[in-house]
Design a protein around this motif. Structure first.
Motif, PDB file in Angstrom:
ATOM      1  N   GLU A 192       0.826  -1.215   0.000  1.00 22.72           N
ATOM      2  CA  GLU A 192       0.000   0.000   0.000  1.00 22.72           C
ATOM      3  C   GLU A 192       0.854   1.255   0.000  1.00 22.72           C
ATOM      4  O   GLU A 192       0.517   2.253  -0.639  1.00 22.72           O
ATOM      5  CB  GLU A 192      -0.921   0.013   1.238  1.00 22.72           C
ATOM      6  N   TYR A 229       3.042   1.321  -3.778  1.00 25.64           N
ATOM      7  CA  TYR A 229       2.444   1.361  -5.116  1.00 25.64           C
ATOM      8  C   TYR A 229       2.738   2.656  -5.863  1.00 25.64           C
ATOM      9  O   TYR A 229       3.091   2.646  -7.048  1.00 25.64           O
ATOM     10  CB  TYR A 229       0.925   1.188  -5.002  1.00 25.64           C
ATOM     11  N   GLU A 289      -4.223  -8.494  -4.010  1.00 23.04           N
ATOM     12  CA  GLU A 289      -4.857  -7.207  -3.776  1.00 23.04           C
ATOM     13  C   GLU A 289      -6.101  -7.367  -2.898  1.00 23.04           C
ATOM     14  O   GLU A 289      -6.640  -8.451  -2.743  1.00 23.04           O
ATOM     15  CB  GLU A 289      -5.229  -6.535  -5.097  1.00 23.04           C
ATOM     16  N   ASN A 290      -6.525  -6.229  -2.348  1.00 28.44           N
ATOM     17  CA  ASN A 290      -7.802  -6.168  -1.635  1.00 28.44           C
ATOM     18  C   ASN A 290      -8.540  -4.932  -2.109  1.00 28.44           C
ATOM     19  O   ASN A 290      -8.064  -4.204  -2.978  1.00 28.44           O
ATOM     20  CB  ASN A 290      -7.577  -6.153  -0.113  1.00 28.44           C
ATOM     21  N   SER A 291      -9.696  -4.699  -1.567  1.00 29.95           N
ATOM     22  CA  SER A 291     -10.537  -3.613  -2.075  1.00 29.95           C
ATOM     23  C   SER A 291      -9.849  -2.256  -1.998  1.00 29.95           C
ATOM     24  O   SER A 291     -10.117  -1.376  -2.816  1.00 29.95           O
ATOM     25  CB  SER A 291     -11.855  -3.570  -1.293  1.00 29.95           C
ATOM     26  N   SER A 292      -8.944  -2.089  -1.024  1.00 31.33           N
ATOM     27  CA  SER A 292      -8.285  -0.792  -0.878  1.00 31.33           C
ATOM     28  C   SER A 292      -7.126  -0.620  -1.851  1.00 31.33           C
ATOM     29  O   SER A 292      -6.606   0.495  -1.997  1.00 31.33           O
ATOM     30  CB  SER A 292      -7.773  -0.619   0.559  1.00 31.33           C
ATOM     31  N   THR A 293      -6.726  -1.704  -2.500  1.00 30.47           N
ATOM     32  CA  THR A 293      -5.562  -1.621  -3.385  1.00 30.47           C
ATOM     33  C   THR A 293      -5.882  -1.972  -4.835  1.00 30.47           C
ATOM     34  O   THR A 293      -4.969  -2.062  -5.655  1.00 30.47           O
ATOM     35  CB  THR A 293      -4.444  -2.559  -2.879  1.00 30.47           C
ATOM     36  N   TRP A 294      -7.163  -2.171  -5.177  1.00 29.56           N
ATOM     37  CA  TRP A 294      -7.507  -2.514  -6.556  1.00 29.56           C
ATOM     38  C   TRP A 294      -6.976  -1.465  -7.535  1.00 29.56           C
ATOM     39  O   TRP A 294      -6.295  -1.773  -8.510  1.00 29.56           O
ATOM     40  CB  TRP A 294      -9.035  -2.630  -6.714  1.00 29.56           C
ATOM     41  N   THR A 295      -7.328  -0.217  -7.270  1.00 27.22           N
ATOM     42  CA  THR A 295      -6.924   0.858  -8.184  1.00 27.22           C
ATOM     43  C   THR A 295      -5.425   1.066  -8.169  1.00 27.22           C
ATOM     44  O   THR A 295      -4.801   1.297  -9.221  1.00 27.22           O
ATOM     45  CB  THR A 295      -7.636   2.174  -7.804  1.00 27.22           C
ATOM     46  N   LEU A 296      -4.801   0.973  -6.991  1.00 25.76           N
ATOM     47  CA  LEU A 296      -3.352   1.159  -6.893  1.00 25.76           C
ATOM     48  C   LEU A 296      -2.602   0.121  -7.713  1.00 25.76           C
ATOM     49  O   LEU A 296      -1.672   0.448  -8.475  1.00 25.76           O
ATOM     50  CB  LEU A 296      -2.925   1.070  -5.424  1.00 25.76           C
ATOM     51  N   LYS A 297      -3.003  -1.135  -7.577  1.00 26.94           N
ATOM     52  CA  LYS A 297      -2.336  -2.183  -8.342  1.00 26.94           C
ATOM     53  C   LYS A 297      -2.609  -2.020  -9.832  1.00 26.94           C
ATOM     54  O   LYS A 297      -1.714  -2.239 -10.664  1.00 26.94           O
ATOM     55  CB  LYS A 297      -2.800  -3.558  -7.866  1.00 26.94           C
ATOM     56  N   ALA A 326     -13.304  -1.754  -9.566  1.00 32.37           N
ATOM     57  CA  ALA A 326     -13.281  -0.500  -8.825  1.00 32.37           C
ATOM     58  C   ALA A 326     -14.175   0.571  -9.455  1.00 32.37           C
ATOM     59  O   ALA A 326     -14.179   1.713  -8.993  1.00 32.37           O
ATOM     60  CB  ALA A 326     -11.852   0.022  -8.744  1.00 32.37           C
TER      61      ALA A 326
END
Length: 969
Positions: A584, A587, A616-624, A658
């Motif tokens: 997190e 990224y 990934e998880n819901s908080s990192t979908w866009t970041l990844k 996302a």
């Protein structure tokens, strides 16, 4: 014949032969002994000569020393000279005793007479030997009989004068008894200072039996030694420095020059923290085969070495070079320098340390690892559990991981041999245990750990404290090593980091290369496997510096970009490390770094697997997804389309989850355009048409929709699925895509057979509006195509050169592309030599790319085939077309493959092989259908790729004309 001989007669001859051999051998051994004795006696005489106060006595001793020097070089039967040596040694002792505390006034009496007679005698002997030397200049031999008689006469003369001299000296003639008594009381202690207690001629260590790949280096170093150069062999433990020195000792040029005066002094096994000057000198004199009693050992050893040329190896010199005792540090270097200054004496030191004695003109040689061939030879000399042919490929990679370090290779082979491991098992053990595999025994020659601990226990390293270990672990952690220039910025908590690096380098634990402090692979493996991980504070400092640099980096070639370029592998490693632990936080730096690579150093990256592997998880979908998208842009610059599509598909899925529809569209548009670039026009159109009916379409901005229409029309243009007037109308009014649409609309008219004059005028009007380099490039490219189609080949080349100039220095891929097109134009002018030169130039710019680009290779290879075909060089053209097709099969590029297959058909047609030509043309037709291109329009959108009209086999085939009318494919 032997079979008919009398057995007894035969056997009776053997004892006699053995006796003769034994007698000769004994004589030879005695001669060798006398030669060594001559040398040691010369040394003792020279010491005494410096001590006696009487000039006449000094002269006599000097003459005697010269007699022995001549005897060493002239007399063959040296064993007959033994009595003379003993007589002169007695004279030396008497002169020292009799003249102690005497003055020149004491020479007026019997002492002076005795010295004068003795002087006459020794001068006569010296003259006769010198005369014999001149007479025997060519043969260098004496007559044994004459020598024996003459030597007996010399003995009698010396006995007579020695008896007279000794009697008068002992009686106290010419000086008073008080002095005599004082001399007697002090004689024992003073004489012991200069007397040789024992002498044992040394034997150099043998040449190493396992010695590969150093022949050129041995020859180079041997030449330096023969030319009187002092050499320092430097390298980490286990690099083979000692073996190299031993090999040099046995080179023919060395043995001829130094004969038996080749000495090997080893300081192995001594503790640097406790070594003293006396220990150093004791090892030295012991290796020379002598033992002196008393003070001033440097003077005594120097005197011994002055008697003839000598080569002295000081092995494991780091032991005394790193001695912590103040006396050793103060006395040993000057002693080495004094010995090095002796004419005819050459020194070789082997050391892990660069702290060699000052005031000596060393030629320093860093000992390199073995080459691959030699490394394999060493390994398979020890390992026999599999044939070399079966195991070589697997072992080669493993040896490469060790960077061909000699000791590590030896240890690895012995471990595999002793444990009976197959090559597969050895690889498995290495994968699980790492450098622990290299610790099968104890001692520096049987364990990597022990040889590393020897270096780490050096007083210089110990004095660094924790800072030394912190620096070592950091250097091992960073794949490029530590940037020497940036060291203090990267590790501000290590206040003496520059000094630490200097010490580590002097101890050969690290080395400087390309401005980085690096480690040899075995050292790195040991540090990673056996020492604690890098200090958290140091790691955080490195991360902070690198991450701040990445965040500041832009498209501009500035100081931050320079750091990205210089330290790119280190930065990548740190980011990959953090991605695995704190994704997190990492990224944002990750995708910014990928952008920096795209701008300044396009290359593949290990961040690809590191990014894909993150859960990934819901908080990192866009970041990844952002990281995957930036990864795709980097691969796009490299023309690695398969990797681009893979990354974009993964990013699209995350964006969709996302609800980031704009980025979903960017991903879809990009890989649809890649399909178009590969010639997959049907597939490209289908993807974009389907997307317009997807859920995401209604959420898109007008500019995003205009981009999708624009890319869709590019695919339709090549597939001829719409008229020229219909293309690019939907995107024409968008503020972002309007100008590219105007340019492409004119291209469509050109490719579809419109008024070429009108196209040229429109583009010339548009060109001044092109502020963006991509728009200007497209306009100039189409103008170059117009000139090419009109037959204005020189104008076409000028326009292409304008494009090349636009990209020179910052985009070698574009330079390559348009230089190849210049070559195509030149070949159409008939200037095939210029065309080849341009292709060669294009290859040069291609080589300057950071990575080999498959797409660029296909373009260059097809261009070469085109030029050779137009030059009539069918064999060369065929080779290039074939290479292009093979590349297309790997890259998945049906467009270049179709044009190359057509080229092979034209070659077959020119050779009269119409059946083969028909097969090639049929393959080309099938590829056109697969791509979605009408076969007759294969070249319409790529004028530079179309073969000249004289190559008409393809046209005849499509029209079914002779000779293809009756050929069935």
């Amino acid at each position: 014949m032997l079979s008919n001989a009398n057995p007894k007669a035969i056997s009776s001859k053997k004892p006699k032969a053995r006796r003769l051999i034994s007698r000769d051998h004994a004589k030879e051994s005695q001669d060798d002994y006398v030669t060594q004795l001559l040398g040691i006696t010369i040394s003792a005489i020279n010491v005494t000569k410096d001590l006696v106060p009487i000039a006449l006595a000094k002269g006599i001793l000097g003459t005697i020393a010269n007699i022995f020097v001549l005897a060493q070089s002239v007399i063959k039967n040296k064993s007959d000279f033994l009595a003379i040596v003993n007589k002169c040694e007695t004279i030396r002792k008497v002169l020292e005793r009799a003249t102690k505390d005497a003055t020149e006034d004491d020479l007026r009496g019997s002492l002076g007479d005795a010295l004068s007679d003795l002087n006459i005698s020794v001068n006569r002997i010296n003259s006769e030997i010198a005369s014999k030397k001149e007479q025997g200049f060519w043969s260098r031999l004496f007559s044994v009989t004459i020598d024996h008689d003459r030597i007996v006469g010399w003995e009698k003369d010396l006995d007579r004068f020695l008896a007279l001299f000794n009697t008068e000296a002992i009686a106290g003639i010419a000086f008073d008894m008080k002095i005599m008594k004082k001399m007697t009381s002090e004689l024992k202690g003073k004489a012991a200072d200069i007397n040789v207690v024992t002498y044992c001629p040394p034997v150099p260590p043998p040449r190493p039996s396992m010695f590969y790949g150093r022949q050129d280096l041995v020859a180079e170093l041997t030449n330096l030694v023969v030319n009187n150069e002092h050499i320092a062999l430097i390298g980490p433990g286990g690099m083979g420095k000692s073996s190299l020195a031993k090999a040099i000792l046995h080179e023919s040029l060395i043995t001829e020059k130094f004969t038996d005066r080749r000495f090997f002094v080893t300081y192995d096994g001594l503790d640097p923290s406790t070594i003293t000057f006396e220990t150093f000198m004791a090892r030295f004199s012991g290796a020379l085969g002598i033992e002196f009693a008393g003070a001033d050992p440097v003077r005594q050893i120097s005197t011994f070495l002055r008697s003839a040329s000598a080569l002295v190896v000081l092995d494991n010199a780091e032991t005394f070079e790193e001695a912590s005792g103040s006396s050793a540090l103060g006395e040993i270097p000057p002693a080495i320098a004094e010995i090095a200054d002796i004419p005819g004496v050459i020194l070789i030191v082997t050391s892990r340390s660069r702290r060699n004695a000052p005031n000596v003109l060393w030629i320093t040689k860093d000992i390199p690892p073995l080459d691959l061939s030699s490394a394999q030879a060493v390994f398979f000399q020890i390992y026999h559990h599999a044939s070399r042919s079966d195991a070589e490929e697997d072992i080669k990679n493993l040896l490469g991981e060790l960077e061909f370090h000699p000791l590590s290779i030896n240890l690895l082979a012995n471990a595999a041999q002793q444990n009976g491991w197959s090559p597969a098992t050895l690889l498995k053990r290495w994968g699980k245990k790492g450098s622990k595999v290299l610790d099968p025994g104890k001692g520096k020659l049987q364990s990597l750990s022990d040889t590393m601990q020897l270096s780490l226990s050096s007083p210089s390293i110990q004095d660094l404290g924790e800072d030394g270990l912190h620096a070592l672990t950091v250097i091992a952690f960073l794949p490029q090593g530590l940037n020497d220039t940036l060291a203090s910025d990267l590790l501000p908590s290590l206040l003496q980091i520059d000094h630490v690096c200097d010490v580590l380098c002097r101890q050969s634990l690290v080395y400087r290369q390309d401005n980085f402090m690096k480690m040899l692979a075995p050292v790195r493996h040991y540090v990673r496997d056996s020492l604690p991980p890098p200090d958290p504070t140091c790691l955080q400092e490195i991360c902070d510096f690198y991450y701040n640099t990445v965040q500041r980096c832009s498209k501009e070639q500035d100081a931050d970009a320079d750091i990205i370029i210089s330290d790119h592998l280190n930065i990548e490693h740190v980011i990959a490390f953090d991605l695995a632990h704190i994704p997190e936080v990492t990224y944002h730096t990750c995708w910014k770094f990928l952008y920096c690579l795209q701008c300044h150093l396009p290359r593949p990256t290990t961040l690809a697997p590191a990014t894909f592997n993150i859960v990934e998880n819901s908080s990192t979908w866009t970041l990844k997804a952002h990281c995957l998208q930036c990864l795709a842009w980097l691969f796009d610059v490299l023309f690695q389309y398969t990797e681009v599509i893979k990354a974009l598909h993964a990013a699209q899925a995350l964006y969709l989850i996302a609800d980031d529809h704009e980025n979903v569209a960017i991903c879809v548009t990009k890989y649809a355009d890649i399909y178009r670039c590969q010639g997959r026009y049907t597939q490209s159109q289908q993807i974009l048409q389907d997307f317009q009916h997807s859920e995401s379409w209604e959420y898109l901005s007008t500019t995003m929709k205009a981009q999708i229409w624009y890319v869709l029309d590019l695919a339709r243009l090549w597939a001829f699925t719409a008229s020229a007037d219909e293309l690019f109308l939907n995107s024409l009014e968008d503020h972002t895509w309007g100008l590219p649409s105007k340019i492409s609309h004119q291209a469509a008219k050109l490719y579809y057979g419109g008024d070429i004059v009108q196209v040229k005028m429109q583009l010339e009007d548009i060109l001044p509006q092109c502020a963006d380099s991509n728009d200007r490039l497209d306009a100039l490219r189409i103008l170059a195509e117009v000139a090419f189609l009109e037959g204005r080949l020189s104008d076409a080349m000028d326009i292409l050169q304008t494009i090349v100039v636009m990209f020179e220095g910052h985009n070698p891929g574009q330079v390559l592309w348009y230089t190849v097109l210049k070559g195509v134009a030149a070949s159409n002018q008939g200037n095939h030599d210029l065309a080849r030169e341009l292709i060669h130039k294009a290859s040069g710019s291609h080589e300057s790319l950071t990575l080999h680009s498959a797409f660029s290779f296909l373009h260059r290879s097809y261009g070469s085939a085109y030029i050779e075909l137009t030059a009539g060089e069918h064999d060369r053209a065929e080779s290039h077309f074939t290479a292009t097709i093979e590349g297309c099969n790997i890259q998945g590029d049906p467009m270049s493959k179709s044009m190359s297959t057509r080229g092979l058909g034209e070659i077959a047609f020119a050779r009269g092989d119409f059946t083969l030509a028909a097969e090639r043309f049929a393959e080309t037709e099938a590829l056109c259908i697969e791509m979605g291109i009408p076969p007759q329009k294969l070249y319409n959108c790529g004028p530079f790729f179309a073969l000249p009209e004289r190559f008409n086999g393809w046209t005849l085939f499509l029209e079914g004309q002779s000779p293809f009318a009756n050929i069935m494919c």
